[in-house]
Design an enzyme around this catalytic site. Structure first.
Site, PDB file in Angstrom:
ATOM      1  N   CYS A  43      43.816 -17.089 129.307  1.00 55.14           N
ATOM      2  CA  CYS A  43      44.220 -16.984 128.230  1.00 55.14           C
ATOM      3  C   CYS A  43      45.170 -17.541 127.272  1.00 55.14           C
ATOM      4  O   CYS A  43      44.551 -18.882 126.590  1.00 55.14           O
ATOM      5  CB  CYS A  43      44.920 -15.200 129.172  1.00 55.14           C
ATOM      6  SG  CYS A  43      44.751 -14.434 127.375  1.00 55.14           S
ATOM      7  N   HIS A  67      41.348 -12.936 132.514  1.00 55.53           N
ATOM      8  CA  HIS A  67      42.101 -13.018 133.346  1.00 55.53           C
ATOM      9  C   HIS A  67      41.263 -13.051 135.029  1.00 55.53           C
ATOM     10  O   HIS A  67      42.049 -12.187 135.549  1.00 55.53           O
ATOM     11  CB  HIS A  67      43.291 -12.062 133.540  1.00 55.53           C
ATOM     12  CG  HIS A  67      43.743 -12.538 132.391  1.00 55.53           C
ATOM     13  ND1 HIS A  67      45.625 -13.102 132.624  1.00 55.53           N
ATOM     14  CD2 HIS A  67      44.178 -11.899 130.893  1.00 55.53           C
ATOM     15  CE1 HIS A  67      46.051 -12.522 131.558  1.00 55.53           C
ATOM     16  NE2 HIS A  67      45.304 -12.393 130.325  1.00 55.53           N
ATOM     17  N   GLU A 116      42.232 -13.671 137.338  1.00 58.50           N
ATOM     18  CA  GLU A 116      43.495 -13.218 138.634  1.00 58.50           C
ATOM     19  C   GLU A 116      43.881 -11.507 138.131  1.00 58.50           C
ATOM     20  O   GLU A 116      44.085 -10.917 138.991  1.00 58.50           O
ATOM     21  CB  GLU A 116      45.078 -13.811 138.491  1.00 58.50           C
ATOM     22  CG  GLU A 116      45.720 -13.536 137.655  1.00 58.50           C
ATOM     23  CD  GLU A 116      45.173 -13.606 136.058  1.00 58.50           C
ATOM     24  OE1 GLU A 116      44.271 -14.724 135.997  1.00 58.50           O
ATOM     25  OE2 GLU A 116      46.314 -13.537 134.889  1.00 58.50           O
TER      26      GLU A 116
END
Lengths: 201, 252
Positions: free
Chosen positions: A79, A182, A184
């Site tokens: 990001c 993202h 994660e």
């Protein structure tokens, strides 16, 4: 050992919790000396471009990261971390980035389309990627951004997404990787991508 | 194609999770740890976690956010009592992906701008609580107890100009009612919304979700009662919405 760059303004926990959950060794990097203990780096997201670079400069990390990348070790920007890899950004005035990939960071605003790309979207691979190996249009990744990267060389783009305009979803140039989404926070698909990065040879 | 989001709403009173009607009559609906695990297993799109407790010590809530982030495999928006940049930063450091502001924004609009320039617009969610009074929506602050005099359309325009990344419109009178989402508010704001819009308050069945998500402008729906009272789950809701042609993520 994966180094996770700390900008002091952002959420590192999503990334470190993920690494911990996968039993991957990581180190939170606060100063350039710590970089020598790492064999790969993650620059996480969250924050504005200017504040992110300011924080890297204050900690003396900017040139450290550039040298680290030039040594050929893998670097992954997530990001905002991806955007910092570029030369300049127009977020809240002009700012200078790390310049590891030639190009700039621009607003995604277009008439008739919301100017924040927020939520789950699918991506399309534009070249063979070392990180994104699941070529499925059915899987979505989590995006949250209002600026995106425009590399000078389109060949640096590895995946795009569509949101009124074409969004640069991922870049890949030798050992430099950037993802606008993202991983994660993107459950199974995101996990695969991060594991590929952790296991890069 | 960007997918529509279903966002469970989690209200913490400092001890347990609660859900009410019209911002009162709170009933206990569970504890955070187990509920987060359930949402993770269901691979929800995102969670909106709000601290509505009376406690003024925010340390314990930061601990809860840390815990939430360690369990959650989904994006986390956290809000409640955010009155300064330091606390917002602490929440982000504790694991929030985005922060939400409501009351503080009504008192000091520039705060929204400060949050956006510090953390980026994508991390700044603004919640606007409102009631329809004499034919037009009126903004309320302080947990629906104080009416704000500012015109809603002007307020929304200003929020966006200052860098709000997302707007949650929460109808106070429909909150917890399960009567359906506010059908009047979308046409009221349609021409001025430039950021993702989330509707909240009143979702009671899957058709209510369908009605709201069919609007091009509506990015998502936040809901509590729908999932807390009854046997509906985000998995079932998503499957239904997909079957009726709404662009939803394909999770498990």
């Amino acid at each position: 050992m994966i180094g996770v760059i700390n900008y002091k303004i952002n959420n590192l926990k999503s990334v470190t919790n993920f690494l911990q959950g996968q039993n991957l060794d990581y180190l939170i990097v606060n100063n350039p000396k710590m970089l020598s203990n790492c064999d790969r780096l993650i620059l996480p997201g969250v924050g504005s471009f200017g504040r992110g670079m300011q924080s890297l400069d204050e900690q003396g990390l900017s040139s450290g990261i550039v040298n680290f990348a030039k040594s050929g070790k893998p670097v992954l920007g997530i990001c905002l971390g991806m955007q910092l890899l570029f030369e300049t950004s127009e977020e809240f005035g002009q700012s200078t980035g790390l310049g590891l990939i030639q190009g700039k960071v621009v607003s995604i605003a277009t008439p008739g389309s919301p100017r924040v790309h927020m939520g789950w979207n699918n991506i399309f691979l534009t070249k063979k990627s070392k990180l994104i190996k699941t070529d499925s249009f059915l899987l979505d990744l989590y995006f949250a951004h209002s600026f995106h990267c425009k590399p000078n060389d389109r060949n640096d783009i590895s995946a795009i997404s569509e949101y009124g305009i074409e969004i640069t979803a991922a870049v890949e140039k030798d050992n430099i990787f950037g993802v606008q989404f993202h991983p994660e926070k993107s459950q199974v698909f995101g996990k695969k991508i991060l594991l590929e990065f952790a296991n890069l040879g | 194609m960007i997918k529509k989001r279903l966002i469970p709403l989690m209200l913490s009173n400092g001890h347990v999770l609660v859900k009410g009607k019209k911002f009162s009559e709170h009933r206990v609906v569970g504890v955070m740890e187990s509920m987060l695990q359930i949402w993770s297993d269901q691979e929800i799109d995102e969670l909106l976690l709000l601290d509505i407790g009376s406690e003024t010590n925010c340390e314990s809530f930061l601990k809860k956010v840390e815990l939430a982030c360690s369990v959650a495999n989904f994006p986390l928006t956290v809000g409640g009592k955010i009155g300064n940049l330091e606390y917002a930063r602490d929440l982000l450091k504790s694991g929030a992906d985005k922060i939400s502001v409501c009351t503080k924004a009504t008192k000091d609009l520039s705060f929204v701008g400060n949050l956006a320039s510090e953390f980026g617009s994508q991390a700044v969610v603004t919640i606007v609580d409102y009631k329809w009074v004499n034919g037009s929506p009126k903004i309320y602050s302080n947990h629906a107890s104080v009416q704000v005099l500012q015109d809603m359309r002007t307020y929304l325009t200003e929020l966006q100009a200052l860098g709000a990344g997302e707007i949650v419109l929460q109808n106070i009178e429909l909150e917890g009612s399960k009567k359906g989402l506010d059908q009047l508010i979308v046409p009221y704001v349609e021409d001025l919304i430039e950021v993702p819009l989330i509707l909240s308050g009143g979702a009671g069945n899957f058709d209510h979700l369908k009605w709201a998500l069919q609007h091009e402008l509506v990015s998502g729906v936040a809901c509590g009662s729908l999932f807390y009272f009854g046997d509906n789950s985000p998995i079932r809701a998503r499957a239904y919405l997909r079957s009726v042609g709404i662009a939803m993520r394909k999770a498990r």
